[in-house]
Design an enzyme around this catalytic site. Structure first.
Site: not given
Length: 185
Positions: A4-5, A35, A37, A142-144
Site C-alpha cells: 500500500y505504501g 499494514c 500505511t 512495514c509488515t513486509h
C-alpha cells in the site's frame, strides 16, 4: 493491491474498508489492519464505519516500543512516513518520545517481488538503512520488513530492531478478552 505504501489515500481507505467488509461477512470478532500505511490512513475511518474492535499497527507499536526507548527511528514506506501518523501519535500519547521516520521505499518491493534491482539484497537493504545507522532503536514500520528482519539487524548491528507483531497480537488478545471472546490456545 499490496504493498500500500505507494497508493493514494483514497485507494487505501477504499481497499481497507472493502477488506474489512469481506471479513465481517465471515463473522469475525475483531480486525487487525496489518499494514502500517493502511493503519495510518484508514483506521479511524474503519472504526467509525464498523462496530467491532479495529486494531491498527501504530498504537500498539508505540505503546510497546516507547517502554524501551524515548528515541525511536521508524523505517517505513513513503505512505506511512508521509502520513506522519507515528510522530502525531507519539506527540499525543507519548510526548517524551522522539520519532524520526525514514522512508525505505525499496524494502517492501524487495520482499513482495524478490526483486533486487541495483545490487544484492544486502546492498539494497544497507542503502535503504543509511539514515538509520547509529540509532538505538529501529521500529519496523512495514509488515513486509519482518521477512528481512535478520538482514536489517545485520546492517544495524548495535541497534535494537523492534518487530511490532507481538505488540499487535497482545493488543488483539486484550481487546478480545475485553469483549469476553473465548480464545483457543
Amino acid at each position: 493491491h499490496f504493498p500500500y505504501g505507494n497508493k493514494s489515500k483514497e485507494q487505501i481507505i477504499s481497499f481497507t474498508l472493502e477488506n474489512i467488509q469481506s471479513m465481517l461477512d465471515q463473522n469475525v470478532k475483531a480486525v487487525v489492519i496489518a499494514c502500517h500505511t493502511a493503519s495510518a490512513l484508514a483506521a479511524e475511518e474503519a472504526r467509525r464505519e464498523f462496530g467491532l474492535p479495529i486494531i491498527d499497527m501504530i498504537a500498539p507499536t508505540l505503546a510497546w516500543a516507547s517502554q524501551f526507548s524515548n528515541d525511536l527511528v521508524v523505517i517505513a514506506t513513503e505512505g506511512t512516513v508521509d502520513s506522519e501518523a507515528y510522530p502525531r501519535h507519539a506527540k499525543r500519547y507519548y510526548p517524551c518520545v522522539k520519532i524520526k521516520c525514514i522512508p525505505c521505499p525499496k524494502l517492501a518491493s524487495l520482499v513482495e517481488n524478490s526483486q533486487f534491482q541495483g545490487g544484492t539484497p544486502k546492498d539494497v537493504i544497507a542503502s535503504q538503512l543509511e539514515k538509520a545507522w547509529g540509532a538505538k532503536t529501529v521500529v519496523l514500520g512495514c509488515t513486509h520488513y519482518t521477512a528481512i528482519k535478520k538482514q536489517i539487524e545485520a546492517c544495524l548491528p548495535y541497534t535494537r530492531v523492534f518487530d511490532p507483531s507481538w505488540a499487535v497480537a497482545y493488543e488483539l488478545k486484550r481487546k478480545l478478552e475485553e469483549k469476553e471472546v473465548k480464545l483457543c490456545v
